[in-house]
Design a protein around this motif. Structure first.
Motif, PDB file in Angstrom:
ATOM      1  N   ARG A  77     -13.108  -9.234  -5.729  1.00 50.37           N
ATOM      2  CA  ARG A  77     -13.553  -7.937  -5.461  1.00 50.37           C
ATOM      3  C   ARG A  77     -14.013  -7.035  -6.640  1.00 50.37           C
ATOM      4  O   ARG A  77     -14.175  -5.891  -6.714  1.00 50.37           O
ATOM      5  CB  ARG A  77     -12.752  -7.141  -4.435  1.00 50.37           C
ATOM      6  CG  ARG A  77     -13.037  -7.710  -3.103  1.00 50.37           C
ATOM      7  CD  ARG A  77     -12.003  -6.829  -2.007  1.00 50.37           C
ATOM      8  NE  ARG A  77     -12.428  -7.435  -0.778  1.00 50.37           N
ATOM      9  CZ  ARG A  77     -11.503  -6.969   0.280  1.00 50.37           C
ATOM     10  NH1 ARG A  77     -10.811  -5.886  -0.081  1.00 50.37           N
ATOM     11  NH2 ARG A  77     -11.771  -7.524   1.416  1.00 50.37           N
ATOM     12  N   CYS A 103      -5.403 -11.507   3.243  1.00 49.82           N
ATOM     13  CA  CYS A 103      -4.554 -10.328   3.008  1.00 49.82           C
ATOM     14  C   CYS A 103      -4.433  -9.787   4.718  1.00 49.82           C
ATOM     15  O   CYS A 103      -5.287  -9.570   5.274  1.00 49.82           O
ATOM     16  CB  CYS A 103      -4.878  -9.197   2.121  1.00 49.82           C
ATOM     17  SG  CYS A 103      -6.570  -8.417   2.346  1.00 49.82           S
ATOM     18  N   TRP A 111      -5.957  -7.059  -8.805  1.00 50.93           N
ATOM     19  CA  TRP A 111      -6.761  -7.282  -7.256  1.00 50.93           C
ATOM     20  C   TRP A 111      -7.659  -6.125  -7.331  1.00 50.93           C
ATOM     21  O   TRP A 111      -7.149  -4.860  -6.803  1.00 50.93           O
ATOM     22  CB  TRP A 111      -5.550  -7.118  -6.436  1.00 50.93           C
ATOM     23  CG  TRP A 111      -5.649  -7.857  -5.125  1.00 50.93           C
ATOM     24  CD1 TRP A 111      -5.278  -9.148  -4.899  1.00 50.93           C
ATOM     25  CD2 TRP A 111      -6.443  -7.389  -3.878  1.00 50.93           C
ATOM     26  NE1 TRP A 111      -5.586  -9.354  -3.427  1.00 50.93           N
ATOM     27  CE2 TRP A 111      -6.308  -8.238  -2.766  1.00 50.93           C
ATOM     28  CE3 TRP A 111      -7.344  -6.174  -3.521  1.00 50.93           C
ATOM     29  CZ2 TRP A 111      -6.963  -8.269  -1.595  1.00 50.93           C
ATOM     30  CZ3 TRP A 111      -7.873  -6.236  -2.421  1.00 50.93           C
ATOM     31  CH2 TRP A 111      -7.982  -7.178  -1.448  1.00 50.93           C
ATOM     32  N   HIS A 150       0.754  -1.062  -0.156  1.00 51.67           N
ATOM     33  CA  HIS A 150      -0.227   0.113  -0.069  1.00 51.67           C
ATOM     34  C   HIS A 150       0.966   1.213   0.002  1.00 51.67           C
ATOM     35  O   HIS A 150       1.312   1.549   1.254  1.00 51.67           O
ATOM     36  CB  HIS A 150      -0.785  -0.049   1.226  1.00 51.67           C
ATOM     37  CG  HIS A 150      -2.181  -0.813   0.953  1.00 51.67           C
ATOM     38  ND1 HIS A 150      -2.170  -2.132   0.887  1.00 51.67           N
ATOM     39  CD2 HIS A 150      -3.702  -0.461   0.832  1.00 51.67           C
ATOM     40  CE1 HIS A 150      -3.486  -2.635   0.816  1.00 51.67           C
ATOM     41  NE2 HIS A 150      -4.196  -1.500   0.741  1.00 51.67           N
ATOM     42  N   GLU A 176      -4.707   5.126   5.311  1.00 54.78           N
ATOM     43  CA  GLU A 176      -4.833   5.501   4.039  1.00 54.78           C
ATOM     44  C   GLU A 176      -6.022   6.333   3.802  1.00 54.78           C
ATOM     45  O   GLU A 176      -6.210   6.588   2.562  1.00 54.78           O
ATOM     46  CB  GLU A 176      -4.408   4.451   3.161  1.00 54.78           C
ATOM     47  CG  GLU A 176      -5.271   3.205   3.026  1.00 54.78           C
ATOM     48  CD  GLU A 176      -5.426   2.401   4.124  1.00 54.78           C
ATOM     49  OE1 GLU A 176      -4.376   2.620   5.287  1.00 54.78           O
ATOM     50  OE2 GLU A 176      -6.193   1.515   4.366  1.00 54.78           O
TER      51      GLU A 176
HETATM   52  C1  GLC Z   1      -9.131  -2.157   4.077  1.00 52.01           C
HETATM   53  C2  GLC Z   1      -8.697  -0.713   3.902  1.00 52.01           C
HETATM   54  C3  GLC Z   1      -8.355  -0.474   2.282  1.00 52.01           C
HETATM   55  C4  GLC Z   1      -7.384  -1.358   2.007  1.00 52.01           C
HETATM   56  C5  GLC Z   1      -8.031  -2.873   2.053  1.00 52.01           C
HETATM   57  C6  GLC Z   1      -7.035  -3.974   1.661  1.00 52.01           C
HETATM   58  O1  GLC Z   1     -10.518  -2.207   3.186  1.00 52.01           O
HETATM   59  O2  GLC Z   1      -9.726  -0.099   4.177  1.00 52.01           O
HETATM   60  O3  GLC Z   1      -7.461   0.663   2.497  1.00 52.01           O
HETATM   61  O4  GLC Z   1      -6.799  -1.284   0.875  1.00 52.01           O
HETATM   62  O5  GLC Z   1      -8.451  -3.192   3.506  1.00 52.01           O
HETATM   63  O6  GLC Z   1      -7.958  -5.185   1.509  1.00 52.01           O
END
Ligand code: GLC
Length: 470
Positions: free
Chosen positions: A273, A300, A242, A68, A87
């Motif tokens: 997703r 994840c 992704w 990220h 984030e």
């Molecule tokens: C959560 C967070 C998001 C991130 C994601 C990864 O939903 O809010 O910012 O990218 O997880 O799966």
């Protein structure tokens, strides 16, 4: 395996019938665009055999790196001294676009070195890497000809991390993928969201207050489709797409994206997703489901408590937890996508690097017990976990011992096969271990001390088809 095949077949059948709408609904009547779980089949456009072929490397990989990285990292998710929490800082502090974009004016991560990052992933034993190409703030971390709000055009850095990481992954022989925020974009005037149970909208309501005027289709045509096309045409193979936040999109839009992906890069693995149960595999976030999932799945997880670099979060998971999570996930047939949040200077926080190095040391020795394995045939093992492989008419059972038995007797309940061999995986030459078979299962006689404090592996080979009495 049977269930998995049936589910793929179901998807292929729908596709063959020309079904264009996969919309399913939640009990409250809202569209169910969320993740797939057991019973929710991944829907695909091709035959089960084609899907299995595409998924082979992914299923064997078991371990990947999530990254990220974006403008929010500039000051570790703080904004003018205020805590932006994550984030999601732009949303949390309702930062106007014009002000948030000032972060781009100074974003200059000169320490970024794609080869170093990829080497860190590779040395940790990771087989693929996924970078946030566009997160919810709408800022593209790649050269996007269709949208000027991107790292190459807008920052003094003016380099393309997607391009550099894709090339470094190829050089170092690991797979490369991109994350794309599909249903949230706080920079685009046309992205609405629902009011969630907490009464909060996750769209940009401060720059664009009139939700009624927002037209997801406009954003989809103007930004999503062109950018997905760019990602799939500018960088060579993209091994994983992704997606995140399937929210106000329609089933037809998700299907259109999948068709675009299949046309441009048929081998690209897609997560669920994308919405409406389309895609190749399902995603869990920060959890490991107790019973895994018969569908291909990935968990994840963050290394501390945040995805993006959060400068005041020092709550790092120890390597022991990360290793046991990896083993636990593999024993349930899943992949582990472990996240790092690089800084605004382009470096990976030292505590992340240290932990990944420790995981890598374990993986160097125990990798065969993780890569290419499938889920445990046992429902519960008091002392740890099991992964398995089938080769040349034999079944290899990798017994991951978390709690080394004090009496030196490792009991494998229900196993009735004739044991061919048992040995500690690590150590040369392998030290054979005695086994004793009884009505209730098989006992392995272990040396007194655990070879690895975190997780020691015993490899047991049994003859014939596996027979486990539950
Ligand atoms: C959560 C967070 C998001 C991130 C994601 C990864 O939903 O809010 O910012 O990218 O997880 O799966």
């Amino acid at each position: 395996m049977k269930t998995k095949k049936c589910l793929f077949l179901f998807g292929a059948l729908l596709a063959a019938m020309g079904v264009t709408s996969f919309a399913q609904t939640n009990p409250d009547g809202t569209p169910d665009t969320g993740d797939m779980h057991a019973g929710h089949a991944p829907l695909n456009l091709e035959s089960p055999a084609a899907v299995e072929k595409r998924m082979q490397w992914w299923s064997d990989a078991r371990f990947g790196m999530f990254i990220h990285w974006g403008l929010y990292a500039q000051d570790g998710c703080f904004w003018k001294g205020r805590d932006g929490q994550s984030e999601h800082m732009m949303l949390k502090l309702k930062i106007p676009i014009a002000e948030y974009a000032q972060l781009a004016d100074v974003f200059n991560p000169v320490q970024f070195n794609a080869d170093d990052w990829v080497a860190i992933a590779k040395n940790a034993g990771m087989k693929y890497l996924i970078l946030t190409a566009k997160h919810h703030d709408g800022f593209a971390m790649f050269a996007s000809p269709s949208d000027g709000y991107n790292i190459v055009k807008r920052t003094p850095f003016a380099r393309d991390p997607v391009s550099e990481l894709a090339a470094a992954c190829r050089r170092q022989g690991i797979k490369f993928g991109v994350y794309y925020s599909y249903g949230r974009d706080w920079h685009d005037p046309d992205v609405p969201t629902d009011v969630k149970a907490d009464g909060f909208r996750r769209s940009n309501t401060w720059d664009f207050p009139d939700e009624g005027k927002k037209d997801f289709a406009k954003y989809f045509e103007r930004k999503v489709k062109p950018q997905v096309r760019e990602l799939l045409t500018q960088y060579g193979p993209i091994d994983v797409l992704w997606f995140d936040t399937p929210e106000k999109n329609t089933a037809a839009q998700s299907r259109e994206l999948l068709e675009l992906i299949r046309k441009l890069q048929p081998d690209c693995v897609v997560n669920s997703r994308l919405g409406y149960h389309l895609g190749d595999y399902t995603v869990e976030e920060q959890t490991i489901p107790a019973d895994g999932n018969p569908l291909p799945w990935e968990s994840c997880m963050t290394l501390n408590r945040h995805w993006g670099f959060k400068k005041d979060d020092h709550d790092w998971k120890p390597a022991s937890e990360l290793i046991r999570n990896l083993v636990d996930i593999a024993s349930k047939g899943g992949n582990f996508l472990l996240n790092i949040g690089p800084t605004g200077e382009g470096s990976i926080p030292a505590p992340s690097v240290e932990r990944l190095r420790e995981v890598g040391q374990w993986m160097k020795l125990n990798g065969p017990a993780i890569y290419g394995t499938t889920a445990s045939p046992f429902s519960k093992l008091e002392w740890g976990r099991c992964t398995k492989k089938v080769a040349d008419g034999r079944t290899l059972l990798y017994l991951h011992v978390f709690d080394w038995p004090k009496d030196g007797r490792l009991f494998v309940p229900g196993l009735t096969n004739k044991v061919e061999s048992a040995a500690l995986l690590v150590g040369a030459p392998p030290k054979p271990l005695k086994t004793v078979q009884s009505a209730g299962g098989t006992t392995i006689l272990l040396p007194e001390a655990a070879p690895d404090k975190i997780s020691s592996t015993v490899l047991m080979t049994v003859q014939g088809a596996l027979s486990v009495e539950k």
